[in-house]
Design an enzyme around this catalytic site. Structure first.
Site, PDB file in Angstrom:
ATOM      1  N   VAL A 196       0.973  -1.271  -0.058  1.00  0.00           N
ATOM      2  CA  VAL A 196      -0.008   0.157   0.012  1.00  0.00           C
ATOM      3  C   VAL A 196       1.006   1.167  -0.111  1.00  0.00           C
ATOM      4  O   VAL A 196       1.920   1.290   0.855  1.00  0.00           O
ATOM      5  CB  VAL A 196      -0.841  -0.089   1.359  1.00  0.00           C
ATOM      6  N   ARG A 228       8.104   8.568  -6.280  1.00  0.00           N
ATOM      7  CA  ARG A 228       9.279   7.841  -6.083  1.00  0.00           C
ATOM      8  C   ARG A 228       8.829   6.331  -5.388  1.00  0.00           C
ATOM      9  O   ARG A 228       9.145   5.480  -5.785  1.00  0.00           O
ATOM     10  CB  ARG A 228      10.234   8.374  -5.242  1.00  0.00           C
ATOM     11  N   ASP A 261      -2.703   4.458  -3.055  1.00  0.00           N
ATOM     12  CA  ASP A 261      -3.828   5.001  -2.002  1.00  0.00           C
ATOM     13  C   ASP A 261      -4.095   6.411  -1.981  1.00  0.00           C
ATOM     14  O   ASP A 261      -3.267   7.436  -1.993  1.00  0.00           O
ATOM     15  CB  ASP A 261      -3.049   4.682  -0.746  1.00  0.00           C
ATOM     16  N   GLU A 279      -6.285   7.540   0.141  1.00  0.00           N
ATOM     17  CA  GLU A 279      -6.950   7.880   1.168  1.00  0.00           C
ATOM     18  C   GLU A 279      -6.219   7.945   2.414  1.00  0.00           C
ATOM     19  O   GLU A 279      -5.394   8.876   2.575  1.00  0.00           O
ATOM     20  CB  GLU A 279      -8.037   6.554   1.625  1.00  0.00           C
ATOM     21  N   SER A 311      -3.226   6.971   3.569  1.00  0.00           N
ATOM     22  CA  SER A 311      -1.819   7.650   3.732  1.00  0.00           C
ATOM     23  C   SER A 311      -1.404   8.944   2.994  1.00  0.00           C
ATOM     24  O   SER A 311      -0.329   9.092   2.903  1.00  0.00           O
ATOM     25  CB  SER A 311      -1.087   6.213   3.304  1.00  0.00           C
ATOM     26  N   ARG A 365      13.830   7.246 -11.825  1.00  0.00           N
ATOM     27  CA  ARG A 365      13.057   5.881 -11.830  1.00  0.00           C
ATOM     28  C   ARG A 365      12.170   5.928 -12.721  1.00  0.00           C
ATOM     29  O   ARG A 365      11.187   6.963 -12.765  1.00  0.00           O
ATOM     30  CB  ARG A 365      12.797   5.584 -10.423  1.00  0.00           C
ATOM     31  N   ARG A 390      -6.856   2.820  -4.267  1.00  0.00           N
ATOM     32  CA  ARG A 390      -7.821   3.116  -2.944  1.00  0.00           C
ATOM     33  C   ARG A 390      -8.623   4.565  -3.173  1.00  0.00           C
ATOM     34  O   ARG A 390      -7.796   5.470  -3.065  1.00  0.00           O
ATOM     35  CB  ARG A 390      -7.279   2.622  -1.906  1.00  0.00           C
ATOM     36  N   GLU A 449     -13.159  -2.862   7.699  1.00  0.00           N
ATOM     37  CA  GLU A 449     -12.555  -2.192   8.644  1.00  0.00           C
ATOM     38  C   GLU A 449     -13.577  -1.446   9.630  1.00  0.00           C
ATOM     39  O   GLU A 449     -13.072  -0.556  10.485  1.00  0.00           O
ATOM     40  CB  GLU A 449     -11.691  -1.209   8.129  1.00  0.00           C
ATOM     41  N   LEU A 466      -6.712  -1.838  12.544  1.00  0.00           N
ATOM     42  CA  LEU A 466      -6.461  -0.708  13.209  1.00  0.00           C
ATOM     43  C   LEU A 466      -7.837   0.315  13.094  1.00  0.00           C
ATOM     44  O   LEU A 466      -8.176   0.700  14.346  1.00  0.00           O
ATOM     45  CB  LEU A 466      -5.424   0.169  12.559  1.00  0.00           C
ATOM     46  N   ASP A 467      -8.424   0.709  12.004  1.00  0.00           N
ATOM     47  CA  ASP A 467      -9.480   1.486  11.688  1.00  0.00           C
ATOM     48  C   ASP A 467     -10.621   0.724  12.593  1.00  0.00           C
ATOM     49  O   ASP A 467     -11.428   1.178  13.190  1.00  0.00           O
ATOM     50  CB  ASP A 467      -9.979   1.532  10.315  1.00  0.00           C
ATOM     51  N   PRO A 472       5.014  -3.326   4.539  1.00  0.00           N
ATOM     52  CA  PRO A 472       5.581  -1.623   4.475  1.00  0.00           C
ATOM     53  C   PRO A 472       6.399  -1.289   3.383  1.00  0.00           C
ATOM     54  O   PRO A 472       6.812  -0.224   3.508  1.00  0.00           O
ATOM     55  CB  PRO A 472       5.965  -1.370   5.810  1.00  0.00           C
ATOM     56  N   ASP A 487      -0.380   5.741  10.008  1.00  0.00           N
ATOM     57  CA  ASP A 487      -1.396   6.376   9.049  1.00  0.00           C
ATOM     58  C   ASP A 487      -2.858   6.994   9.895  1.00  0.00           C
ATOM     59  O   ASP A 487      -2.602   6.872  10.963  1.00  0.00           O
ATOM     60  CB  ASP A 487      -1.882   5.803   7.836  1.00  0.00           C
TER      61      ASP A 487
END
Length: 689
Positions: free
Chosen positions: A112, A119, A244, A246, A248, A285, A308, A400, A427-428, A509, A599
Site C-alpha cells: 500500500v 518515487r 492510495d 485515502e 496514507s 526511476r 484506493r 474495517e 487499526l480502523d 510496508p 497513517d
C-alpha cells in the site's frame, strides 16, 4: 483559493478542470462537455444518497449512545431491532469475472503506497520482483548486520547460505543441497516440473504459483566467487499494489487531488518517472518492463495496481454542487480514477496493468451493506458514463468498520458480481470499536487490544465468510499491515500467520518486506489451507460483539500517565507531519524511538482512546494537556534533524499542536471517530496562511 469554473452546473476548481480537459480526456477522445454533463448527473443522483447514508450512521450511533447511558444492554437483539445488524443472506457465490491471476489464483504480498509520492509509487510498482540477497543483507532478517563501509564478505556468505537454504525448501534438488552445487553442475530438481524457464545461464522456477529466478553469472562480483556462480536469487514479491488516495495521503483541496490523479495517470499511461539524488548522483526511476525468457515466456514486470478511493464521509472543495456545498470526494475519486484507467483498458499505455480488462478500486470505510450497495450502484453509473461493460470496475471491500464486519456476508452480497477483495483493517476496526461503544465504559489499554476476544473472532470470520462466498480462486482475502519496517526478523517469525490463516494476501510496508514475506507463501500453500478452512463453520457473532471495556480496573497514576504519554506521542508524531508538511504516511518514531508506519488509522485509535478515558474519568483534562506538553518536546527532539520541521513545545500557535488536541478533546463528536474532518480543516488553515 483557485478560480471556480462552471461545468454543467457544477463549480469546478480551475486546476481540476484544466487537468481533466487538457491531460485526461483528449487522449481518450472524450468530449469534455459530455463528460462533465455525465459527472453532474451522477452527482445529482448520488450526492443526496450519500448524505442520507451518513445520517443513518449518526442515527444508529445516537441510539447506541442512549442505550449505554440508560444502563441497558447493547446486545444482538437491540442491534437487530435498530437495524444495525441485518439478516444474513441466503447462501451465495460471488459472480465476479475477468479477474487477473494476481488476485484470483495467486497468493503473495501486497503493498500500500501513498499516491502523492511518485518515487514510492514507482518503487512499489516495481516491487513485483525483489532480490533476496539484498533483502537479507540489509535487514535484521538474518542475525547480525553488515559491517558498514563497503561490501562485507562475512555478511555476504551468511546471506548466500540463507538464500540457498530457502531454495532447498522451495525448489529442492533431487540429490544434495544447493550449497553443494558446483559451477559445472546443472541443478536437477526433485520435481523437474518446477523449472519453467531459462534466461541465458539463469533458471526460472515456480513454487506454490510464485516464481523464483536463480541468477547465474560467473562475471558478477558475487557470482564469480560462488561455487555455482549464483549471483542472486530473485523472488516474485509484491503481486499487487494499492495506490492510495485515502489514509496514507494528505489531500485536502483541488491542488492535492490533481497531484494525486496525475500520478495515477502516469501509472496508467506508463510514463511516470521521478528523478532524485542518491549518493550524490541524479537517479531517474521509471516503471520496469516485463521480464522475457529464452523460450518466449513473458512475465509481468510490475505489480498489478489497485487504486484506493476515499470513503463516503469526506467532501472536497475541488467541486461544489449547485447548492454551493462541497461535493462528496468518494464520488469524484470513482469517476476520475476510472476515467484515467481507460488508458489501460484501451491499451493506450506503455505497459499493461490488467490483462483481464478490469479496473480495481479499493473502497474503504463503508458501514454495512447499504453503503456497499451504494458503491455498487455508483460504479454502475461510472461504467455507464464511460461506456464500459457492467462490472468492469471491480471493488475491494475494506472490512474495517464494526457494522461491516458484523454484516460482512451481506456487504459482500451487495457487491457480489464485482467484488475482488476483502481485507481486515485491524487499526480502523479498533478505532470504530471504541467510538461505537464510547459510552460503554473505559476501554482497556491500547496495547491489550490485540488480545481482545472480538479481534480473534473478527480475523477468523473474515476468512471463513469469504470462503463461504466463493472467494477461493476468484478473489483476494487479505490481512493487515506489518507496521515496523525495521523489524524484519520479527515479521518473518510472526507474519507467516497470515497465509496460515487462509489469507492469500497481506500488507507489507516496503518492497524489501514484500520479498521477505514472499518466502512465507513458498512455505504455505494458501489454497490448500483454504480448502481445509472452508470445511469449518463461520464463528458466531457473539464474540465479535464483545466490547473491550475494562472490568473493575483501577489504574495507578503511573499507569495512566504512561498510557496518555504513549497515545499523545503517537498523535503528535503523526499529526505534525500531516498538518505542517502534508505527509499522510511515513515512518514515525514511537515513544521508544522505534520507527512505525503510521497513517490515519493509528491516529484514530490513539485519539479515541484518550477521549474515552477522559469521558469516563480515568484521566483529567489537565493530565491530558500535561501529556501533550511532555510529548511535544519529545517529538520535537525526534525531528530535530528535519530542516522543514516546526517545533510544537512552547508554541501554542502551532496548528499541528492545536489539531492534535482537537482530535482528543473533540473526539467524541467526530463522525465515527474519524480524524479526517479535523485534519483537513487544520491543513487548509495552514495552506491558506
Amino acid at each position: 483559493m483557485p478560480d471556480m469554473l462552471d461545468r454543467a452546473g457544477l463549480s469546478v476548481a480551475a486546476p481540476l478542470a484544466s487537468f481533466i480537459e487538457e491531460r485526461v480526456l483528449p487522449g481518450l477522445g472524450i468530449a469534455a462537455a459530455d463528460w462533465w454533463h455525465g459527472v453532474a448527473a451522477i452527482y445529482a443522483a448520488f450526492a443526496p444518497r450519500n448524505r442520507a447514508l451518513l445520517a443513518v450512521r449518526d442515527d444508529l450511533q445516537t441510539k447506541i449512545d442512549a442505550r449505554y447511558q440508560a444502563g441497558e444492554a447493547v446486545d444482538e437483539g437491540f442491534l437487530r431491532a435498530i437495524g444495525y445488524l441485518v439478516p444474513e443472506p441466503a447462501a451465495f457465490t460471488i459472480g465476479t469475472k475477468n479477474v487477473d491471476a494476481e488476485v484470483a489464483t495467486m497468493a503473495g504480498p501486497q503493498l500500500v503506497v501513498p499516491i502523492l509520492n511518485a518515487r514510492f509509487l514507482l518503487n512499489a510498482a516495481n516491487a513485483r520482483w525483489g532480490s533476496l540477497y539484498d533483502a537479507f543483507y540489509g535487514t535484521d532478517a538474518l542475525p547480525g548486520m553488515a559491517v558498514p563501509g563497503g561490501y562485507d564478505p562475512v555478511r555476504g556468505r551468511q546471506v548466500v547460505a540463507a538464500a540457498k537454504a530457502f531454495l532447498d525448501q522451495a525448489v529442492p534438488l533431487a540429490h544434495g543441497r544447493w550449497e553443494d552445487l558446483l559451477n559445472d553442475d546443472a541443478p536437477v530438481l526433485r520435481d523437474p516440473a518446477q523449472l519453467v524457464g531459462r534466461k541465458g545461464a539463469s533458471y526460472l522456477y515456480a513454487n506454490n504459483g510464485l516464481h523464483i529466478e536463480v541468477v547465474v553469472d560467473a562475471a558478477h562480483p558475487i557470482g564469480r566467487d560462488d561455487p555455482a556462480h549464483i549471483a542472486d536469487v530473485i523472488l516474485e514479491s509484491a503481486l499487487t499494489t494499492i495506490c492510495d488516495l485515502e489514509d496514507s495521503v494528505a489531500a485536502v483541496d483541488a491542488e492535492d487531488k490533481v497531484a494525486a490523479y496525475a500520478n495515477w495517470l502516469g501509472l496508467m499511461q506508463g510514463d511516470l518517472a521521478d528523478t532524485f539524488d542518491k549518493g550524490g548522483k541524479s537517479v531517474t526511476r521509471r516503471l520496469n518492463p516485463d521480464r522475457v525468457y529464452d523460450d518466449g515466456l513473458t512475465l509481468p514486470g510490475r505489480s498489478l495496481l489497485f487504486v484506493r478511493n476515499v470513503g463516503h464521509l469526506m467532501t472536497n472543495p475541488a467541486i461544489r454542487l449547485p447548492d454551493g456545498s462541497e461535493a462528496p470526494e468518494g464520488i469524484l475519486d470513482a469517476i476520475v480514477t476510472s476515467t484515467i484507467a481507460l488508458y489501460d483498458l484501451r491499451g493506450l499505455g506503455k505497459f499493461k496493468n490488467s490483462r483481464a480488462g478490469s479496473v480495481y478500486i479499493v473502497k474503504p470505510k463503508m458501514h454495512g451493506p447499504d453503503e456497499a450497495a451504494f458503491t455498487n450502484d455508483l460504479f454502475d453509473a461510472v461504467e455507464d458514463l464511460l461506456g464500459l461493460a457492467r462490472h468492469t470496475v471491480k471493488v475491494g471491500v475494506m472490512d474495517e468498520e464494526r457494522r461491516t464486519s458484523a454484516n460482512l456476508a451481506a456487504c459482500i452480497h451487495a457487491v457480489k458480481d464485482r467484488v475482488v477483495f476483502i481485507n481486515t483493517g485491524f487499526l480502523d476496526r479498533t478505532g470504530d470499536e471504541m467510538h461505537t461503544a464510547m459510552r460503554a465504559g473505559p476501554m482497556i489499554p491500547k496495547a491489550e487490544m490485540k488480545a481482545s476476544d472480538w479481534i480473534k473472532a473478527y480475523e477468523d470470520r473474515n476468512v471463513r465468510i469469504g470462503l463461504a462466498a466463493g472467494f477461493a480462486g476468484r478473489a483476494q482475502i487479505g490481512k493487515g499491515m506489518w507496521a515496523a519496517p525495521d523489524r524484519m526478523a520479527d515479521m518473518m517469525e510472526q507474519k507467516i500467520g497470515h497465509p496460515m490463516s487462509g489469507a492469500n494476501t497481506a500488507w507489507v510496508p516496503s518492497p524489501t518486506a514484500a520479498t521477505l514475506h514472499a518466502m512465507h507463501y513458498h512455505k504455505v500453500d494458501v489454497f490448500a489451507r483454504q480448502r481445509e478452512i472452508a470445511k469449518e463453520a463461520v464463528p458466531g457473532i457473539d464474540r465479535l460483539l464483545a466490547v473491550p471495556v475494562a472490568q473493575g480496573r483501577n489504574w495507578t497514576p503511573d499507569e495512566v500517565r504512561a498510557e496518555l504519554d504513549n497515545n499523545a506521542q503517537g498523535i503528535l508524531g503523526y499529526v505534525v507531519r500531516w498538518i505542517d508538511q502534508g505527509v499522510g504516511c511515513s515512518k514515525v518514531p514511537d515513544i521508544h524511538d522505534i520507527g512505525l508506519m503510521e497513517d490515519r488509522a493509528t491516529l484514530r485509535i490513539s485519539s479515541q482512546h484518550i477521549a474515552n478515558w477522559l469521558l469516563h474519568g480515568v484521566a483529567t483534562r489537565e493530565e491530558v494537556d500535561a501529556a501533550f506538553e511532555r510529548m511535544a518536546a519529545k517529538v520535537d527532539a525526534q525531528n530535530a534533524s528535519d530542516p522543514l520541521y516546526r517545533p510544537m513545545a512552547g508554541h501554542p500557535e502551532s496548528l499541528a499542536l492545536q489539531a492534535a488536541r482537537a482530535l482528543v478533546f473533540e473526539g467524541i463528536t467526530q463522525p465515527s471517530g474519524y480524524t479526517e474532518p479535523l485534519l483537513h480543516a487544520y491543513r487548509l488553515r495552514l495552506k491558506a496562511a
